[in-house]
Design a protein around this motif. Structure first.
Motif, PDB file in Angstrom:
ATOM      1  N   LYS A 104      11.344  15.356  11.532  1.00  0.00           N
ATOM      2  CA  LYS A 104      11.724  13.949  12.185  1.00  0.00           C
ATOM      3  C   LYS A 104      10.557  13.641  13.121  1.00  0.00           C
ATOM      4  O   LYS A 104      10.518  12.256  13.196  1.00  0.00           O
ATOM      5  CB  LYS A 104      12.902  14.250  12.944  1.00  0.00           C
ATOM      6  N   LEU A 105       9.482  14.158  13.383  1.00  0.00           N
ATOM      7  CA  LEU A 105       8.685  13.719  14.289  1.00  0.00           C
ATOM      8  C   LEU A 105       7.753  12.794  13.281  1.00  0.00           C
ATOM      9  O   LEU A 105       7.084  11.752  13.734  1.00  0.00           O
ATOM     10  CB  LEU A 105       7.772  14.995  14.848  1.00  0.00           C
ATOM     11  N   ASP A 106       7.508  13.016  12.056  1.00  0.00           N
ATOM     12  CA  ASP A 106       6.633  12.492  11.176  1.00  0.00           C
ATOM     13  C   ASP A 106       7.187  11.170  10.974  1.00  0.00           C
ATOM     14  O   ASP A 106       6.841  10.004  10.804  1.00  0.00           O
ATOM     15  CB  ASP A 106       6.447  13.301   9.877  1.00  0.00           C
ATOM     16  N   LEU A 129       0.729  -1.349   0.013  1.00  0.00           N
ATOM     17  CA  LEU A 129       0.293  -0.087   0.125  1.00  0.00           C
ATOM     18  C   LEU A 129       1.000   1.157   0.022  1.00  0.00           C
ATOM     19  O   LEU A 129       1.602   1.491   1.008  1.00  0.00           O
ATOM     20  CB  LEU A 129      -0.960   0.152   1.418  1.00  0.00           C
ATOM     21  N   GLY A 130       0.533   2.209  -1.165  1.00  0.00           N
ATOM     22  CA  GLY A 130       1.408   3.216  -0.952  1.00  0.00           C
ATOM     23  C   GLY A 130       0.686   4.359   0.116  1.00  0.00           C
ATOM     24  O   GLY A 130      -0.476   4.712  -0.028  1.00  0.00           O
ATOM     25  N   LEU A 131       1.604   4.825   1.159  1.00  0.00           N
ATOM     26  CA  LEU A 131       1.109   5.730   2.116  1.00  0.00           C
ATOM     27  C   LEU A 131       1.796   6.907   1.910  1.00  0.00           C
ATOM     28  O   LEU A 131       1.214   7.902   1.845  1.00  0.00           O
ATOM     29  CB  LEU A 131       1.271   5.036   3.552  1.00  0.00           C
ATOM     30  N   GLN A 132       2.997   6.918   1.784  1.00  0.00           N
ATOM     31  CA  GLN A 132       4.005   8.085   1.507  1.00  0.00           C
ATOM     32  C   GLN A 132       4.238   8.826   2.931  1.00  0.00           C
ATOM     33  O   GLN A 132       5.462   9.039   3.256  1.00  0.00           O
ATOM     34  CB  GLN A 132       3.791   8.922   0.612  1.00  0.00           C
ATOM     35  N   SER A 133       3.357   9.197   3.706  1.00  0.00           N
ATOM     36  CA  SER A 133       3.460   9.692   4.791  1.00  0.00           C
ATOM     37  C   SER A 133       2.113   9.805   5.900  1.00  0.00           C
ATOM     38  O   SER A 133       1.145   9.320   5.396  1.00  0.00           O
ATOM     39  CB  SER A 133       3.420  11.356   4.618  1.00  0.00           C
TER      40      SER A 133
END
Length: 317
Positions: A196-198, A147-151
């Motif tokens: 960085k938190l992400d 599954l492409g989520l990316q972020s």
């Protein structure tokens, strides 16, 4: 000490022998390009899609048979995954999808069907149809949805015109798990707006959802994209290589050590590409990551201690 759970080891542990992906390319698109959900695709996606592999009009079975023997000889592979890789592989009528998968099931030594798709292109009818097809024709074959989520940052997903949010991804993983279907996730760790938190939250979310494998990408910029145009105008600044190395390492530290890692960054075509991997080749950046992990004496899962009521550990004997 192994710094992270390499996909090759993950597959060998899973299938008991050297297993390798055989790419399949179908003539299709995605709902974020054809006008159903949006037009133009994601802001980083060129005319060929995120991958520079072109669609093929050749039937699935022929594609697999053409590359199977060369791959087996080159990599000493004994078993194979039919990897439907380009664009959104479940974005077509169910009967067409099942026909393509059925062709792959006819190829000897296929142990897994892997479908690269979007979280909003999966539903109960499609999963049930695929699962039934496999169980009735080759019950030993596994199904994996990449599954492409990316972020995990839903603000970022909106900014890059992704066409879905985090919620759809969570729903797709939960649905797949209901049918005992394996799941993978694609993530880009250096999207504009992410920090960085992400990165840490991405590792936590996929770990909490118990996905089976992850594939990391480093954002590259093409001329024929919205982000590429912003980059050429000086409106977009890419993070440094050092920051990317830190994000990858941090991601691995928070990632469940049972999750297989397909790769730490991606590759890109040279023609028409404005920025890719800070001017280094794939192997060089990969080695930089491993060297930095060695220097920090760290590894996948080192900080994986945030689930199962961490605040209650103070009461444990």
């Amino acid at each position: 000490m192994t710094k992270y759970y390499k996909y090759s080891n993950y597959l060998k542990d899973k299938y008991g022998a050297k297993t390798y992906k055989l790419p399949v390319n179908l003539p299709l698109t995605c709902p974020n390009r054809d006008g159903f959900l949006g037009a133009g695709g994601c802001s980083y996606c060129g005319e060929e899609g995120a991958s520079f592999e072109e669609a093929s009009p050749t039937p699935v079975k022929e594609q697999l048979l053409e590359i199977k023997e060369p791959i087996a000889k080159k990599y000493n592979a004994q078993q194979f995954i039919a990897y439907f890789q380009n664009f959104t592989n479940t974005y077509l009528p169910l009967n067409e999808l099942l026909d393509n998968i059925a062709q792959a099931l006819e190829v000897e030594d296929i142990v897994e069907i892997a479908l690269a798709t979007r979280p909003d292109c999966i539903n109960q009818e499609y999963i049930e149809g695929i699962v039934d097809l496999i169980e009735n024709n080759a019950p030993e074959v596994k199904l994996n949805l990449e599954l492409g989520l990316q972020s995990v940052n839903y603000h970022t997903l909106k900014e890059i015109n992704r066409g879905h949010s985090l919620a759809e991804f969570i729903a797709a993983v939960n649905l797949a798990k209901k049918y005992e279907v394996d799941t993978g996730v694609h993530l880009i760790l250096n999207l504009p707006g992410d920090n960085k938190l992400d990165t840490i939250e991405s590792a936590k979310v996929v770990s909490a959802l118990e996905v089976d494998n992850v594939k990391l990408h480093a954002l590259y910029l093409r001329e024929d994209t919205e982000l590429g145009a912003e980059y050429q105008k000086g409106e977009l600044e890419m993070i440094s290589l050092e920051e990317y190395l830190d994000r990858v390492i941090t991601f691995l530290e928070y990632l469940d050590p049972k999750i297989g890692v397909q790769r730490l960054l991606g590759k890109a075509p040279q023609e028409g590409t404005l920025f890719v991997n800070w001017g280094y080749n794939y192997s060089e950046v990969n080695n930089f990551i491993l060297e930095e992990m060695e220097e920090r004496d760290t590894y996948q899962g080192r900080k994986f201690a945030y689930l199962e009521g961490k605040a209650l550990r103070q009461f444990s004997k």
